[in-house]
Design an enzyme around this catalytic site. Structure first.
Site, mmCIF file in Angstrom:
data_model
loop_
_atom_site.group_PDB
_atom_site.id
_atom_site.type_symbol
_atom_site.label_atom_id
_atom_site.label_comp_id
_atom_site.label_asym_id
_atom_site.label_seq_id
_atom_site.Cartn_x
_atom_site.Cartn_y
_atom_site.Cartn_z
ATOM 1 N N ASN A 98 72.665 90.689 54.403
ATOM 2 C CA ASN A 98 71.574 91.312 54.578
ATOM 3 C C ASN A 98 70.605 90.632 55.512
ATOM 4 O O ASN A 98 70.388 90.869 56.696
ATOM 5 C CB ASN A 98 70.747 91.202 53.118
ATOM 6 C CG ASN A 98 69.409 91.739 53.199
ATOM 7 O OD1 ASN A 98 68.774 92.213 54.190
ATOM 8 N ND2 ASN A 98 68.756 92.205 51.992
ATOM 9 N N THR A 99 70.219 89.357 55.409
ATOM 10 C CA THR A 99 69.536 88.511 56.137
ATOM 11 C C THR A 99 69.997 88.470 57.706
ATOM 12 O O THR A 99 69.229 88.573 58.660
ATOM 13 C CB THR A 99 68.980 87.120 55.549
ATOM 14 O OG1 THR A 99 69.006 87.241 54.424
ATOM 15 C CG2 THR A 99 68.159 86.301 56.451
ATOM 16 N N LYS A 114 74.310 95.385 40.855
ATOM 17 C CA LYS A 114 74.528 94.011 41.502
ATOM 18 C C LYS A 114 73.789 93.134 40.611
ATOM 19 O O LYS A 114 72.542 93.085 40.593
ATOM 20 C CB LYS A 114 74.107 94.042 42.974
ATOM 21 C CG LYS A 114 74.356 92.614 43.426
ATOM 22 C CD LYS A 114 73.783 92.190 44.834
ATOM 23 C CE LYS A 114 73.540 90.947 44.986
ATOM 24 N NZ LYS A 114 72.823 90.504 46.498
ATOM 25 N N ALA A 127 76.178 87.082 50.198
ATOM 26 C CA ALA A 127 75.250 85.874 50.183
ATOM 27 C C ALA A 127 75.739 84.865 51.095
ATOM 28 O O ALA A 127 76.984 84.163 51.039
ATOM 29 C CB ALA A 127 74.859 85.239 49.085
ATOM 30 N N GLY A 128 74.834 84.261 52.051
ATOM 31 C CA GLY A 128 74.972 83.039 52.793
ATOM 32 C C GLY A 128 75.825 83.261 54.176
ATOM 33 O O GLY A 128 75.955 82.718 54.996
#
Lengths: 107, 280
Positions: free
Chosen positions: B218-219, B108, B196-197
């Site tokens: 992820n987060t 990645k 992301a996001g």
């Protein structure tokens, strides 16, 4: 990412290395082979952002000296990848910047 | 404007670089309260790919070994990233170190431009993608929704693109849905993964309904009160969004249209309605 500036390092070298020796002693790394003698003299290099002195002639020797022998790590010298098989022939020179990395979590 | 009739799309599994994957969810491994919670979240997510990174190792650290053992035990494919790299050289060297450590040529690819937005540095990204592709890497670039950069990444050898939904860790969802729809329409044959996001399962479902091929999270999972439960929620949302895309979504309309057939309903031809004052 060239070598660290020579003259300034010369001036601050002794103080820096004495500090390194004290720090190594404090964290109990002295028992690792020959690090204590290396902190007195040897070539100044940077490993993972920290300055230290070494007598290692090759990257393989440096890794052994620092206790990385047999560990699952990858390496770079002066920003260039050094494959595992090439560590034994990769010379360590004064001012070199070495990266030693291992796997970790990431996003 | 003509309203397009919904079209069904054949059901298929996600395939990246010729490898078929069990899930359209890719899961990041950072920021979990413990390795055990991470393991449970990976299992609950059903993800076939998890991301990983590199750290500077201390002489006596065993963290790297432990992490690799954990991932191996989960039986998932590892996708190492080049997080934190700001130059082409840093990213290339990091990818090379990761290939040796994780024994995979998948990467990645991240080249970061800005600390506040963690925005991809797309010029360096294209260059690094070319270098790595020529070295045999299977590059999954973390990029923006920019069409021309996407074209250059594909020309550089990327067979997958990973545009951001919003800045990393922001949880804002799809910040620019119009551009993401354009990207999807422009590259119908290229696997596109939102990276992301994403903050909520509804964001992931929206991306999948647009026809995106997968979502990397992820987060939103790692920082949930119950990461395993949230991983399961995302898995369901992604499966639902994909099913909706395959089934063919209706187009939104400006005006109402009766769902019940009009012809033949009682009183259909009487034309009666509420009396409006003054309407004689």
């Amino acid at each position: 990412m060239g070598p660290a500036p020579g003259p300034r390092l010369e001036l601050s070298g002794r103080i820096l290395f004495n500090w390194r020796a004290a720090r190594f002693a404090a964290v109990g790394i002295c028992e690792e082979r020959s690090l204590t003698t290396h902190s007195v003299d040897g070539r100044e290099i940077v490993v993972n952002g920290d300055r230290l002195a070494t007598r290692a002639r090759t990257l393989a020797e440096l890794l052994a000296e620092l206790g990385f022998a047999g560990k699952r790590i990858a390496t770079a010298r002066n920003g260039d990848f050094v494959a595992e098989g090439a560590r034994i022939t990769t010379a360590i020179e004064r001012g070199d910047s070495i990266e030693i990395v291992s796997p970790r979590h990431g996003g | 404007m003509n309203v397009m009739e919904p079209k069904a799309v054949a059901s298929s599994a996600l395939a990246l670089y010729g490898v078929e994957l069990p899930s359209r969810l890719l899961l990041g491994t950072a920021g979990y309260p413990s390795p055990q919670v991470l393991a449970r979240a990976v299992e609950a997510s059903g993800a076939g790919i998890v991301t990983a990174s590199l750290r500077r190792e201390r002489a006596r650290g065993r963290n790297g070994d432990r992490f690799l053992e954990l991932v191996r035990a989960l039986g998932v494919r590892v996708l190492p990233n080049t997080a934190g790299c700001r130059t082409v050289k840093e990213a290339v060297t990091t990818a090379q170190m990761a290939r040796e450590l994780f024994a995979t040529d998948w990467v990645k690819l991240e080249v970061i431009a800005n600390d506040d937005t963690l925005q991809p540095e797309v010029i360096g990204l294209v260059e690094a993608a070319g270098v790595l592709s020529r070295e045999g890497f299977k590059v999954l670039p973390y990029t923006t929704e920019d069409l021309s950069i996407a074209e250059r990444l594909i020309a550089a050898g990327c067979q997958v693109l990973m545009p951001w939904g919003a800045p990393i860790g922001s949880g804002r969802g799809l910040a620019n849905p119009y551009a993401l729809k354009s990207l999807r329409a422009y590259f119908p044959g290229v696997p596109l993964i939102i990276d992301a996001g994403i903050g909520a399962p509804s964001h992931a479902a929206a991306a999948m309904e647009m026809g995106y091929d997968g979502v990397l999270i992820n987060t939103a999972v790692a920082k949930a009160g119950d990461p395993a439960r949230m991983a399961e929620a995302f898995a369901k949302a992604i499966a639902a969004g994909r099913a909706a895309y395959e089934a063919g979504l209706m187009e939104a309309r400006d005006m109402a249209q009766p769902s019940t057939p009009v012809a033949g309903t009682p009183f259909f031809d009487l034309g009666t309605g509420p009396e409006v004052p003054g309407d004689d």
